[in-house]
Scaffold this motif. Structure first.
Motif, PDB file in Angstrom:
ATOM      1  N   THR A  55       1.339  -2.844  14.191  1.00 56.88           N
ATOM      2  CA  THR A  55       2.758  -2.532  14.418  1.00 56.88           C
ATOM      3  C   THR A  55       3.621  -3.077  13.290  1.00 56.88           C
ATOM      4  O   THR A  55       4.499  -2.385  12.761  1.00 56.88           O
ATOM      5  CB  THR A  55       3.230  -3.113  15.762  1.00 56.88           C
ATOM      6  N   TYR A  56       3.377  -4.324  12.920  1.00 54.15           N
ATOM      7  CA  TYR A  56       4.124  -4.937  11.818  1.00 54.15           C
ATOM      8  C   TYR A  56       3.930  -4.141  10.529  1.00 54.15           C
ATOM      9  O   TYR A  56       4.894  -3.804   9.830  1.00 54.15           O
ATOM     10  CB  TYR A  56       3.672  -6.381  11.639  1.00 54.15           C
ATOM     11  N   GLN A  57       2.685  -3.820  10.208  1.00 52.47           N
ATOM     12  CA  GLN A  57       2.400  -3.088   8.975  1.00 52.47           C
ATOM     13  C   GLN A  57       2.989  -1.685   9.006  1.00 52.47           C
ATOM     14  O   GLN A  57       3.442  -1.164   7.972  1.00 52.47           O
ATOM     15  CB  GLN A  57       0.888  -3.031   8.739  1.00 52.47           C
ATOM     16  N   ASN A 117      13.376  -1.844  12.203  1.00 46.01           N
ATOM     17  CA  ASN A 117      13.500  -3.307  12.226  1.00 46.01           C
ATOM     18  C   ASN A 117      12.138  -3.933  11.965  1.00 46.01           C
ATOM     19  O   ASN A 117      11.148  -3.557  12.575  1.00 46.01           O
ATOM     20  CB  ASN A 117      14.035  -3.786  13.575  1.00 46.01           C
ATOM     21  N   VAL A 118      12.105  -4.870  11.025  1.00 50.84           N
ATOM     22  CA  VAL A 118      10.896  -5.650  10.774  1.00 50.84           C
ATOM     23  C   VAL A 118      11.171  -7.074  11.246  1.00 50.84           C
ATOM     24  O   VAL A 118      11.976  -7.788  10.651  1.00 50.84           O
ATOM     25  CB  VAL A 118      10.502  -5.642   9.284  1.00 50.84           C
ATOM     26  N   MET A 146       7.598  -4.592  -1.114  1.00 47.87           N
ATOM     27  CA  MET A 146       7.511  -4.265  -2.530  1.00 47.87           C
ATOM     28  C   MET A 146       6.154  -3.672  -2.888  1.00 47.87           C
ATOM     29  O   MET A 146       6.067  -2.645  -3.565  1.00 47.87           O
ATOM     30  CB  MET A 146       7.765  -5.521  -3.360  1.00 47.87           C
ATOM     31  N   HIS A 147       5.082  -4.288  -2.407  1.00 51.17           N
ATOM     32  CA  HIS A 147       3.739  -3.807  -2.739  1.00 51.17           C
ATOM     33  C   HIS A 147       3.470  -2.422  -2.142  1.00 51.17           C
ATOM     34  O   HIS A 147       2.875  -1.561  -2.803  1.00 51.17           O
ATOM     35  CB  HIS A 147       2.685  -4.810  -2.253  1.00 51.17           C
ATOM     36  N   LYS A 148       3.911  -2.203  -0.909  1.00 51.15           N
ATOM     37  CA  LYS A 148       3.702  -0.889  -0.295  1.00 51.15           C
ATOM     38  C   LYS A 148       4.544   0.178  -0.998  1.00 51.15           C
ATOM     39  O   LYS A 148       4.115   1.332  -1.141  1.00 51.15           O
ATOM     40  CB  LYS A 148       4.026  -0.949   1.198  1.00 51.15           C
ATOM     41  N   THR A 149       5.752  -0.193  -1.424  1.00 49.38           N
ATOM     42  CA  THR A 149       6.597   0.735  -2.168  1.00 49.38           C
ATOM     43  C   THR A 149       5.931   1.123  -3.483  1.00 49.38           C
ATOM     44  O   THR A 149       5.895   2.304  -3.863  1.00 49.38           O
ATOM     45  CB  THR A 149       7.971   0.101  -2.452  1.00 49.38           C
TER      46      THR A 149
END
Length: 256
Positions: free
Chosen positions: A98-100, A208-209, A240-243
């Protein structure tokens, strides 16, 4: 002891039970359910509801899980401090789906945005600037707003291509909520990074994170917040890394 989805499902009263348990594990294993309810300033019903939401059959199983966790901590880190304990609690949930998923949604918004605004007050302003810098390093147009009284623009072109990232521990500060409401009503996308998903800001946000770090406050002066901010930094860097990963995939597809 508890995963991200379980903590995210807790309401405000149940979160107080969670916070008390995390900060007083050794004491809780010797308490009755009524004593825990009194210390947490809730009812015994709330304690039982908390147990059910975190997947336990009742209070006795809760005490067993706490004992097991304490035994594990003594083997791994006998001198663990409150801050390290809090960070480890977050890290244990870091790979929760869920978080990811929430972080992934935010990253996709970032890649598609023409303008990304980060907003925060006080300590959160520092993290807003940090988040803006991380994404600027990827070539995205980002700005940080750290003055809560800065006049809001009278008009914005293509607001649907704007993303506001509100950074707030509580998600209840008046100026933070005003920023979220203003950009939401304009048609921009609103992202919030908060300590808990049970907040007004979280409800105003498209995504929302919540990092769910238990609060640590000075025992004498309750206004002194000692809660770790490591989860905020890690969340920013994960975004940032996922972007960057999405950007790389799109460049690769464009070159085919």
């Amino acid at each position: 002891m508890f995963n991200y989805q379980e903590i995210e499902s807790l309401n405000r009263l149940e979160l107080t039970v969670y916070d008390y348990i995390i900060q007083n594990k050794s004491a809780v294993i010797n308490m009755t359910i009524r004593e825990l309810a009194t210390k947490s300033h809730v009812s015994t019903t709330t304690v039982l509801r908390f147990c059910n939401k975190v997947g336990l059959d009742g209070f006795m199983e809760l005490k067993y899980v706490i004992k097991r966790d304490l035994a594990h901590q003594q083997l791994e880190q006998p001198k663990m401090t409150r801050v390290v304990d809090s960070v480890n609690e977050f890290l244990s949930r870091f790979n929760d789906q869920t978080y990811q998923d929430h972080v992934q949604q935010v990253a996709e918004m970032m890649v598609d945005a023409d303008l990304i605004l980060f907003f925060g007050i006080g300590t959160s302003a520092t993290f807003a600037q940090y988040g803006a810098r991380l994404l600027a390093n990827l070539g995205l147009y980002t700005l940080s707003i750290v003055d809560p009284f800065q006049p809001q623009p009278a008009k914005l072109r293509h607001p649907e291509k704007i993303v506001l990232v509100d950074v707030s521990v509580s998600g209840e500060r008046e100026q933070v909520l005003k920023q979220a409401q203003f950009y939401h009503e304009l048609g921009a996308k609103v992202v919030s990074i908060t300590n808990t998903a049970i907040s007004t800001l979280a409800r105003l946000s498209d995504v929302n994170v919540a990092y769910n770090a238990h609060e640590v406050r000075d025992v004498i002066n309750d206004d002194v917040d000692l809660t770790t901010q490591v989860p905020v930094v890690l969340t920013m860097e994960q975004i940032m890394h996922k972007t960057h990963k999405i950007q790389a995939a799109r460049r690769a597809n464009a070159n085919r």
